[in-house]
Motif scaffolding. Structure first.
Motif, PDB file in Angstrom:
ATOM      1  N   GLU A 261      -9.818  22.635  10.065  1.00 56.98           N
ATOM      2  CA  GLU A 261     -10.195  22.423   8.674  1.00 56.98           C
ATOM      3  C   GLU A 261     -11.659  21.947   8.610  1.00 56.98           C
ATOM      4  O   GLU A 261     -12.543  22.616   9.131  1.00 56.98           O
ATOM      5  N   LYS A 262     -11.923  20.792   8.033  1.00 53.80           N
ATOM      6  CA  LYS A 262     -13.290  20.284   7.891  1.00 53.80           C
ATOM      7  C   LYS A 262     -13.699  19.384   9.043  1.00 53.80           C
ATOM      8  O   LYS A 262     -14.820  18.890   9.063  1.00 53.80           O
ATOM      9  N   GLU A 263     -12.799  19.170  10.006  1.00 48.11           N
ATOM     10  CA  GLU A 263     -13.105  18.302  11.139  1.00 48.11           C
ATOM     11  C   GLU A 263     -13.582  19.139  12.318  1.00 48.11           C
ATOM     12  O   GLU A 263     -13.001  20.168  12.636  1.00 48.11           O
ATOM     13  N   LEU A 264     -14.653  18.671  12.952  1.00 48.55           N
ATOM     14  CA  LEU A 264     -15.199  19.367  14.116  1.00 48.55           C
ATOM     15  C   LEU A 264     -15.281  18.360  15.256  1.00 48.55           C
ATOM     16  O   LEU A 264     -15.727  17.228  15.063  1.00 48.55           O
ATOM     17  N   THR A 265     -14.843  18.829  16.468  1.00 46.12           N
ATOM     18  CA  THR A 265     -14.737  17.929  17.619  1.00 46.12           C
ATOM     19  C   THR A 265     -15.624  18.440  18.744  1.00 46.12           C
ATOM     20  O   THR A 265     -15.615  19.635  19.060  1.00 46.12           O
ATOM     21  N   ILE A 266     -16.399  17.526  19.342  1.00 51.77           N
ATOM     22  CA  ILE A 266     -17.235  17.843  20.505  1.00 51.77           C
ATOM     23  C   ILE A 266     -16.690  17.039  21.684  1.00 51.77           C
ATOM     24  O   ILE A 266     -16.693  15.795  21.648  1.00 51.77           O
TER      25      ILE A 266
END
Length: 552
Positions: A261-266
């Motif tokens: 969704e609107k969450e991005l993980t590095i």
């Protein structure tokens, strides 16, 4: 087969307008074409082989998006317009432009795009660096600086500096042009591709070069950070500072990037390191971030591997092209130098020819002036000769006149002497006459006195005679009607006779005195007339002497 059947078999197309930084192109695309088909068509039209840096960008609902290569063009969320507009732009940036940009067209497109970003203030650049970059841009456009051709004002219509720099410094357009031209003059001999490469080498060291910024938040409610993606990795910035990142993740240190969704993980490569999570405003933003991350990561890994055959060929061709261009530039430089030397020699010969023509013209003019002077001198000599004759004649006449004047002067002197002598004589005569007049006056006075005494004696004698007569002839007293004169006329006695004689002498004396007085008056009148004549003659002689003196 009929014409109608042929028309049915022709595929359906749609129009596309491709906008590069400096040009526009239109293409007809088949309905079934994917994004890669259109992209390859544009690259072939441009002659571009380094396609991995570029992409087709379009704007939908205020957001810039890149066309996907593996999906049909019409299946993507593109603007509903005819023709459909796409911008052909650099999507990924090289780490080292001099090593990675092999083709001249690739280098030129990057140069135009980076230049536009600097002018639009998408990339911050210091005022000093903007002036230097502007000088390389001018060198790429106009070639070597020529003060005879590039006159003041030749950059008036070129946009070379950001508006921020123009507002920051209160300088006129002429002052900015002077600063740019000072650097521009030092780039002499640099070719267009070399000037563009120098421009990119300076620009790649700027902090905002090649960075795509996206607003993010560490929670769902606040957007207080910026995420930047470039050729070296992912960077986290504060909202007010795009120059110095707060945190950076290099591509070599990243294990995985994902979004939900609107969450991005590095996820870092080090499993012990903290996983970084952030939120974006839209799902499309996360997709775009992931797309840019994948592309930049692939290029990052590609640079660190052995070059493919295609890349090796392109680099070999680029080296050959650079060597050929270098030789060509050297040859052109030699030709240019020889041409300049020939032009200088030609200018020197023309100057010498002009100088000789000028000297010949001056000599001709001098000859004409000499001839005119000779003619004038001859004419003057003739006039001088005539004047000499006339002067000789005038001298002879003057000599005659001088002699005449001398004679006249002598005569005048003689006449003057005679007149002076006459004047002296006249003065002597006047003195004599005055003395004579005085003597005569004295004599007349004595005579008057004698006359008075004689009359007085006569009166006394008459009285005495009367008395005697009365005594001797008393009877005569009774006859008073007889005067003594009658008695004298009678001459009775001796006394009366003597008295008559005495009267006669007196009358004679009076007559002589009156006659002498008249003679004196007549002589005086004649003497005055003579004096007047002498004065007139003296005055005439003085006038004549003055005139003769003026004439001399």
């Amino acid at each position: 087969m009929s014409i109608r059947g042929l028309k049915k078999k022709q595929p359906k197309t749609f129009k596309v307008k491709i906008i590069t930084v400096d040009a526009e192109m239109e293409f007809s695309c088949e309905m079934k074409w994917k994004g890669k088909d259109l992209f390859d068509l544009v690259c072939r039209a441009l002659g571009l082989r380094e396609t991995w840096f570029f992409g087709l960008q379009y704007t939908i609902k205020g957001m810039c998006t890149w066309l996907k290569m593996d999906k049909k063009v019409l299946d993507q969320e593109i603007p509903k317009e005819d023709p459909i507009s796409f911008h052909f732009l650099a999507k990924f940036y090289p780490e080292k432009v001099e090593e990675e940009l092999l083709q001249e067209i690739t280098q030129h497109l990057f140069f135009l795009q980076v230049k536009k970003q600097i002018l639009d203030e998408e990339i911050y650049c210091s005022p000093e660096a903007t002036v230097l970059l502007a000088s390389y841009a001018v060198q790429a456009k106009y070639g070597d600086y020529d003060p005879n051709f590039h006159e003041p004002g030749f950059l008036a219509h070129d946009e070379l500096l950001p508006k921020r720099v123009l507002r920051q410094y209160q300088l006129t357009a002429e002052m900015w042009e002077e600063k740019i031209t000072a650097w521009y003059a030092e780039h002499r001999g640099i070719a267009r591709d070399e000037a563009e490469m120098n421009y990119l080498k300076i620009a790649q060291d700027l902090e905002m070069y090649g960075v795509n910024y996206f607003p993010i938040a560490q929670n769902k409610n606040h957007t207080d950070l910026l995420l930047g993606v470039d050729a070296k990795g992912i960077h986290i910035y504060s909202i007010n500072n795009r120059f110095s990142p707060n945190k950076s993740f290099e591509w070599s240190a990243i294990r995985n990037i994902s979004y939900s969704e609107k969450e991005l993980t590095i996820k870092p490569l080090d499993k012990k390191a903290e996983v970084f999570k952030f939120f974006s405003s839209q799902l499309k933003v996360n997709k775009l971030i992931l797309q840019l991350c994948i592309g930049n990561h692939d290029l990052f890994m590609r640079r660190r591997k052995v070059d493919s055959i295609e890349i090796q060929q392109m680099k070999a061709q680029a080296r050959e092209e650079k060597a050929r261009k270098k030789m060509e530039n050297q040859r052109l430089a030699r030709e240019k130098q020889l041409r300049e030397e020939a032009e200088r020699a030609k200018e020197e010969l023309e100057r010498r020819l002009f100088q000789l023509e000028d000297e010949a013209r001056q000599a001709n003019e001098a000859l004409l002036r000499s001839q005119e002077a000779a003619e004038l001198l001859a004419e003057k000599a003739q006039i001088a000769e005539e004047e000499a004759k006339l002067l000789a004649q005038n001298a002879a006449e003057a000599e005659q006149e001088r002699q005449r004047l001398e004679i006249t002067a002598l005569k005048t002197k003689e006449e003057k002497r005679l007149m002076e002598q006459k004047m002296r004589e006249a003065e002597l005569i006047a003195v004599k006459l005055v003395k004579e007049s005085d003597r005569r006056a004295k004599e007349a006075e004595h005579l008057k006195q004698d006359l008075h005494e004689a009359r007085e004696a006569e009166r006394k004698a008459k009285q005495k005679l009367l008395d005697i007569t009365r005594l001797n002839y008393p009877h005569m007293v009774k006859y008073p009607q007889y005067s003594p004169a009658d008695s004298r006329d009678a001459n009775f006695d001796k006394g009366s006779i003597k008295l008559d004689l005495k009267d006669i002498d007196l009358k004679r004396l009076s007559f002589e005195i009156e006659r002498e007085r008249l003679d004196y008056l007549e002589k005086s009148r004649k003497f005055e007339d003579r004096l007047k004549e002498l004065k007139s003659e003296i005055h005439a002689l003085k006038l004549e002497e003055k005139q003769s003196g003026l004439y001399s």
